[in-house]
Design a protein around this motif. Sequence first.
Motif, PDB file in Angstrom:
ATOM      1  N   PHE A   7       0.877  -1.245  -0.050  1.00 48.94           N
ATOM      2  CA  PHE A   7       0.140   0.104   0.168  1.00 48.94           C
ATOM      3  C   PHE A   7       0.778   1.068  -0.068  1.00 48.94           C
ATOM      4  O   PHE A   7       0.731   2.287  -0.695  1.00 48.94           O
ATOM      5  CB  PHE A   7      -1.045   0.177   1.350  1.00 48.94           C
ATOM      6  CG  PHE A   7      -1.747  -1.165   1.402  1.00 48.94           C
ATOM      7  CD1 PHE A   7      -2.609  -1.419   0.330  1.00 48.94           C
ATOM      8  CD2 PHE A   7      -1.442  -2.155   2.363  1.00 48.94           C
ATOM      9  CE1 PHE A   7      -3.456  -2.581   0.419  1.00 48.94           C
ATOM     10  CE2 PHE A   7      -2.244  -3.304   2.319  1.00 48.94           C
ATOM     11  CZ  PHE A   7      -3.503  -3.481   1.412  1.00 48.94           C
ATOM     12  N   LYS A  11       0.666   4.170  -2.830  1.00 52.18           N
ATOM     13  CA  LYS A  11       0.568   5.539  -2.269  1.00 52.18           C
ATOM     14  C   LYS A  11       1.868   6.455  -2.610  1.00 52.18           C
ATOM     15  O   LYS A  11       1.548   7.395  -3.446  1.00 52.18           O
ATOM     16  CB  LYS A  11       0.551   5.705  -0.877  1.00 52.18           C
ATOM     17  CG  LYS A  11       0.147   6.869  -0.257  1.00 52.18           C
ATOM     18  CD  LYS A  11      -0.064   6.890   1.255  1.00 52.18           C
ATOM     19  CE  LYS A  11      -0.075   8.259   1.884  1.00 52.18           C
ATOM     20  NZ  LYS A  11       0.532   8.200   3.110  1.00 52.18           N
ATOM     21  N   GLU A  12       2.798   5.870  -2.781  1.00 50.63           N
ATOM     22  CA  GLU A  12       4.047   6.801  -3.145  1.00 50.63           C
ATOM     23  C   GLU A  12       4.027   6.967  -4.844  1.00 50.63           C
ATOM     24  O   GLU A  12       4.542   7.826  -5.312  1.00 50.63           O
ATOM     25  CB  GLU A  12       5.401   6.106  -2.609  1.00 50.63           C
ATOM     26  CG  GLU A  12       5.690   6.415  -1.141  1.00 50.63           C
ATOM     27  CD  GLU A  12       5.563   8.044  -0.791  1.00 50.63           C
ATOM     28  OE1 GLU A  12       6.141   8.672  -1.660  1.00 50.63           O
ATOM     29  OE2 GLU A  12       5.033   8.089   0.271  1.00 50.63           O
ATOM     30  N   ASN A  15       2.429   9.654  -5.669  1.00 52.67           N
ATOM     31  CA  ASN A  15       3.051  10.738  -5.335  1.00 52.67           C
ATOM     32  C   ASN A  15       4.521  11.086  -6.029  1.00 52.67           C
ATOM     33  O   ASN A  15       5.484  11.588  -5.544  1.00 52.67           O
ATOM     34  CB  ASN A  15       3.309  10.734  -3.751  1.00 52.67           C
ATOM     35  CG  ASN A  15       3.531  11.864  -3.166  1.00 52.67           C
ATOM     36  OD1 ASN A  15       3.269  13.059  -3.532  1.00 52.67           O
ATOM     37  ND2 ASN A  15       4.105  11.951  -1.894  1.00 52.67           N
TER      38      ASN A  15
END
Lengths: 415, 107
Positions: A7, A11-12, A15
Amino acid sequence: MKRYSVFAIAKEALNYHMGWEKAWASPEPKKQYDAIIVGAGGHGLATAYYLGKNHGITNVAIIEKGWLGGGNTGRNTTIIRSNYLQDPSAAIYEKARSLYETMSQDLNYNVMFSPRGVMMLAQTHHEVRGYMRTAHANALQGVTTEFISPARVKELCPILNIDGPRYPVLGALWQARGGTGRHDAVAWGYARACSAMGMDIIQQCEVTGVRSEGGVVKGVETTKGFIGCTKLGVVVAGHSGQLAEMAGFRLPIEAVALQALVSEPVKPCMDVVVMANTVHGYMSQSDKGEMVIGGGTDGFNNYTQRGSFHHIEETLRALVETFPMISRLKMLRQWGGIVDMTGDRSPIISKTPLGNCFFNCGWGTGGFKAIPGSGWAMAELMAKGEPGALAEAFNMWRFKEGQFIDESVAAGVAH
Amino acid sequence: MLILECPYCGVKACETELSPGYEAHLKRFGPGSTDAEFEDYMFARKNPKGVHFERWRHTYGCGKWFLAARDTNTLEVFGTYPAQSSAPPEDLQAKIKAKRPDWKGYK
């Protein structure tokens, strides 16, 4: 500390991977710590980690002359096994091997432990008898090993030539649950976990002296000034003799160079670790495809991290009969590490003449595989001031008493 | 490649011709010695990072043991001398002192 997970990667990814934090902090040293560990290699970091995890001591500094994991932790052949003859050795190496199995989950850091199996070839009748004996000893110690036939050896590792005229393969000691790990990741994983517990990892800081009063250590002089401590743990492998001299005693240790080398990368051709102790060489294949090859130590005191060229030549020459394919491989890189050899080729995890100073050294040529077990035992020794069951036999006074843990005879080779 | 000159036959021998024998000038105490003295003789070693005196054998030459002064940190060889010496020769010590002013001397 942010946990690594699928996860976190997802998420990264959204980003642009800009949100990853540094794995460990690099603080300036405080004036005083409950415990100082000298040496941020695998053994030192593992000691600090288990001090925090098992004994709740987290006001700890780990002081490192160079960069963490830059000594022998970054200079070995990453083999993990526990098929030793003597009971104290089997106990601590088996503890280490079992901790490796769960280390990635424990540290939340992928150390790439690969239990691919370790095979120690018997190429003389003497070795056949020796390894049969070790297999029996291991059965009593609860370490799973077996003595296997030449046909089974060939099945497990088809590139082996088992009919060599000079070194025929007569069998092997097989530890299916041994294997390899990612050496740097072990140091990095421990460092990240230590830093998360609030410990200070101080790199580029050389210890230049040990300050003691009335047989009690007050702290260490370093290139970043004096740092005080209640307990001192010295875990510096090749430089143990220097630190002992600063502390005012001598150790039964000689520092010598041990070399290893890797070939150019080739397609997958062996999925086990093979050790050929009669010819003094061992080999495995890395995930990148390089053949990782190790040999014996040089025979003279040496602190240069360079070994003698002729030892590499000897190792390869001897291995060519057993592994005919390496005769056409180009060797890419070679390196040396400074290993601390004791008189009986077993480590020292011990109290010292100074009451609150403890040494963990003498791992010689077999240190990487022992990292978690060594840290576990050393942390117990430092926390309680007395050795636990794992460390007890490895005290430095065994030489005076003649109670050797004689693994040089057991292995018949540097191990 | 380490090259040592054998003090007996004068051959400049490379290390493949030699066998290392670790620390020189170890003193063996007599039957009346203490356990600590015997432990020191058997196991305790100087293991210095720097100037070191050690035993070597010209195995594939004249076969004799000799002694050598060497820097374990740079692999520089200062000189060799016969095994019958109970301490490093004065001139060799002076030569080392000239090259390594920080050296604390032979103890």
